[in-house]
Design an enzyme around this catalytic site. Structure first.
Site, short mmCIF file in Angstrom:
data_model
loop_
_atom_site.label_atom_id
_atom_site.label_comp_id
_atom_site.label_asym_id
_atom_site.label_seq_id
_atom_site.Cartn_x
_atom_site.Cartn_y
_atom_site.Cartn_z
N THR A 589 -18.46 -62.44 -3.95
CA THR A 589 -17.53 -62.01 -2.90
C THR A 589 -16.17 -61.65 -3.50
OG1 THR A 589 -17.05 -64.33 -2.45
CG2 THR A 589 -18.66 -63.27 -1.03
N GLU A 660 -5.84 -59.33 -1.65
CA GLU A 660 -4.84 -58.27 -1.63
C GLU A 660 -4.39 -57.79 -3.00
OE1 GLU A 660 -2.27 -58.98 2.20
OE2 GLU A 660 -3.19 -60.86 1.59
MO1 MOS Z 1 -3.32 -59.23 5.14
S1 MOS Z 1 -2.12 -57.59 5.43
O1 MOS Z 1 -2.13 -60.37 4.75
O2 MOS Z 1 -4.02 -59.60 6.65
#
Ligand code: MOS
Length: 697
Positions: A589, A660
């Site tokens: 994942t 992210e």
């Molecule tokens: Mo993400 S933009 O921190 O859901």
């Protein structure tokens, strides 16, 4: 220091527990929730960017057979709270942006609802609007703070003096486009208001957090939390756009409350999403870098201009990463906003860090070029010993290691010279750094119960495709010291204990910490042979929290770009990333998250471009035919690697968050490679062929 869990299930390449249901189509998404006799809602949207509604004629819509109700500001219920003006739907005649919700039709079928919504006639007294961001906008202001609680401005030393005397400088302006979140699954809800029951409101909603969504709805409608249930087992992507609710959730709730006992479904259309479901502000980044002959930075400044809406402030923390990436004695960062007649900007993957790692990482490449220093080496020379902003030591920082390993894997040392040509293609390579803060939220509780010979954990967490269904059992099994197959973790329902949003790459860190607390308590209370019904709960606030270190994940990305000499067509055959992101709980994942982020970064580099039409106050690119996103055919050899990083300060899992970081720095790496190939320095994203065509041989 935290004692890290002994990894047994953690670190294993475990198959997604929700994978089979998704592949077989049995996973139910919000709009598919099986309910009896559903009705369908379709919004009516404002067609002016600013003004007042002077008349609204719903008679033609109401006359259609099968239309159940038409709500406008004239007949909609009054909300308990209108403090959040994004949520204050149908409360007045004021229009603050084009596409704003001004009505809703509920009908027996979705087609009929759409037809009836088109038949609602709205007359406006239009007012002049201003929806165009400019670097010299007369109304720029400094917000009190920017997102994640960061200060708006920071300053240390004297940037101007250092720039005036430095051997080499870069002073340039960079810009990023408007980016629209486009998860495959649109923003969608099935809502049921059944006042005769104890829990009268149920919302099956596509959300990154069932408890935060419930809290918002309760505030707006003045309901007690015990009387509202939000359910969300599966999400077809969010990227932040489902991290906080948007007006569509309030609209469908209102529609359901107008039809007691009747479930109401509302899924935004793709085009509606461009006004209603969160976009990233465009940014203008003025950068100053100054260095001595060896490449050591003497000054680093980033002044950011971006936009927010007139009805709600959203202050993207674009300068945040520039504050901590590299050592420099003189530093300055500022954020200025223009509040415009535009839809409300909101979260999109790596808010702040994503746009904020574009300008500075291209500027570093420009500096390297002017110095004649290798861009990998330049970054290494500016490695800070401690966090430049806070003075705290790093919990772990392996940027240099990532750069070196990435260079090795990519073959950086053997890279072709600038302007290298192979047949019809110019070939260039580029590098940039990646970063993302390691976050943990408050407010998450987990219970663990022994039930029918298995350990059942419950927490209201969300899996927006990231892998929470799979990694939370891995963490729980190791914390309980039991077999993974003996653990079930239930998520995605406010019936389970309160959990934080799946945002800020904090899900695994936060919910995992709560599960470890609960598991530790469970073991100390019941030992290794629990009885049926034995149960404990644990809260993330009971987990040890380090305040003495600065915690970030780091990475390095390397891109190979090919530019066709005849057409200017740009291809990225290779994109390699190496990340130091703590312990990787599940390589399967995790790889998916990292290459997903990198692909979205590639998309930002070459394709995504929200073209704004300031005459009418609307994105001209408001569907997937016009707003291009990178697809499989655009991705070549994409690789995500990671270091075996041991960080004893972050949490018991040793995890830093990986959702992210993959998108940060990617666009800079691609732009730097385009420069190496063509000699063209693109400072305004995206890199489209018209920007390089004139320079081609
Ligand atoms: Mo993400 S933009 O921190 O859901």
């Amino acid at each position: 220091m935290t004692e890290l869990l002994e990894p047994r299930a953690i670190g294993r390449d475990t198959v997604r527990r929700d994978g089979e249901a998704k592949v077989r189509g049995t996973a139910t998404y919000a709009i598919e929730t099986p309910v009896e006799h559903p009705a369908y809602a379709h919004p009516v949207q404002a067609t002016v960017a600013r003004g007042r509604i002077t008349a609204i004629d719903t008679s033609a819509a109401e006359a259609l057979d099968g239309v159940l109700v038409v709500l406008t500001h004239e007949n909609a219920e009054r909300l308990a709270s209108t403090d959040d003006r994004e949520f204050a739907v149908l409360q007045g005649d004021e229009v603050a942006f084009r596409g704003q919700l001004v009505g809703v039709v509920v009908a027996e079928t979705s087609e009929l609802a759409r037809q009836a919504a088109d038949a609602v006639r709205v007359t406006y007294a239009e007012q002049p609007h201003d929806s165009e961001l400019r670097v010299d906008h007369p109304d720029l202001y400094a917000p009190e703070q920017v997102n994640a609680g960061h200060p708006t401005d920071t300053a240390e030393g004297d940037v101007a003096a250092a720039v005036a005397t430095a051997a080499v400088t870069v002073e340039e302006t960079y810009s990023t486009a408007m980016y629209f979140n486009n998860p495959l699954e649109p923003h969608a809800t099935t809502a049921l208001w059944d006042p005769a029951t104890d829990v009268p409101l149920t919302l099956w909603d596509s959300t990154q957090g069932v408890h935060p969504a419930r809290a918002a709805v309760c505030e707006v409608f003045g309901l007690e939390e015990e009387r509202v249930r939000v359910v969300c087992p599966f999400v077809g992507g969010g990227f932040g756009s489902k991290g906080t609710p948007h007006a569509n959730l309030m609209l469908v709730t209102m529609a359901a409350r107008a039809l007691p006992g009747r479930p109401v479904k509302l899924a935004l259309t793709r085009q509606q999403m461009f006004a209603l479901s969160a976009y990233r502000t465009p940014t203008i980044q003025k950068i100053q870098l100054a260095a001595d002959r060896t490449g050591r930075l003497q000054a680093l400044a980033l002044d950011v201009v971006e936009q927010t809406s007139r009805i709600k402030e959203f202050a993207e923390q674009t300068a945040a990463p520039a504050r901590m990436m590299y050592a420099s004695p003189n530093r300055r960062t500022t954020h200025r906003l223009a509040a415009l007649d535009v839809p409300v900007p909101s979260w999109m993957r790596a808010p702040g860090e994503c746009p904020g790692m574009f300008g500075p990482e291209v500027a570093m490449d420009e500096l390297a070029e002017r110095l004649g220093v290798d861009p990998v080496e330049l970054r290494i020379r500016n490695e800070p010993e401690v966090d430049p902003e806070t003075g705290k030591p790093w919990s772990s920082r392996n940027l240099v290691h990532c750069l070196r390993e990435g260079a090795e894997r990519f073959g950086w040392a053997e890279r072709p010279p600038a302007g290298h040509r192979e047949g019809a293609w110019l070939v260039g390579t580029g590098v940039a750094s990646s970063v993302y803060p390691t976050m943990r939220q408050a407010k998450s509780t987990a219970t663990i119960r022994f039930e029918d010979g298995r350990y059942v954990a419950e927490i209201g967490a969300a899996d927006l495709g990231t892998g929470a269904w799979t990694v939370l059992p891995q963490i729980t099994a190791d914390a309980l010291d039991v077999d993974l197959d003996d653990v079930e973790v239930r998520i995605g329902d406010t019936r389970y204990p309160v959990a934080s949003v799946a945002g800020g790459s904090s899900g695994t860190n936060t919910w995992g910490s709560a599960l470890v607390v609960a598991a530790t308590e469970f073991r100390s209370k019941f030992g290794g042979s629990p009885a049926d019904g034995d149960e404990v709960s644990g809260d993330v606030d009971q987990a040890s929290k380090d305040e003495d270190h600065s915690a970030y994940a780091f990475g390095a990305q390397f891109a190979e770009v090919r530019v066709n000499v005849a057409t200017g067509e740009l291809r990225v055959p290779r994109l390699y990333g190496v990340f130091g992101a703590g312990r990787i709980v599940n390589p399967r994942t995790a790889r998916s998250q990292l290459i997903g982020g990198m692909t979205m970064g590639l998309s930002m580099a070459l394709h995504e471009n929200g073209v704004w039409d300031p005459r009418i106050g609307q994105a001209a690119t408001h569907d997937l035919a016009e707003y291009h996103v990178t697809v499989n055919a655009d991705v070549g050899d994409i690789q995500a690697h990671w270091l075996d990083e041991h960080d004893p300060y972050v949490n018991a899992m040793g995890s830093k968050g990986i959702g992210e970081i993959g998108i940060t720095g990617t666009a800079a790496a691609v732009v730097n490679a385009v420069h190496r190939a063509t000699g063209v320095r693109v400072r305004d994203l995206p890199v489209t062929l018209d920007k390089v065509l004139a320079a081609l041989p």
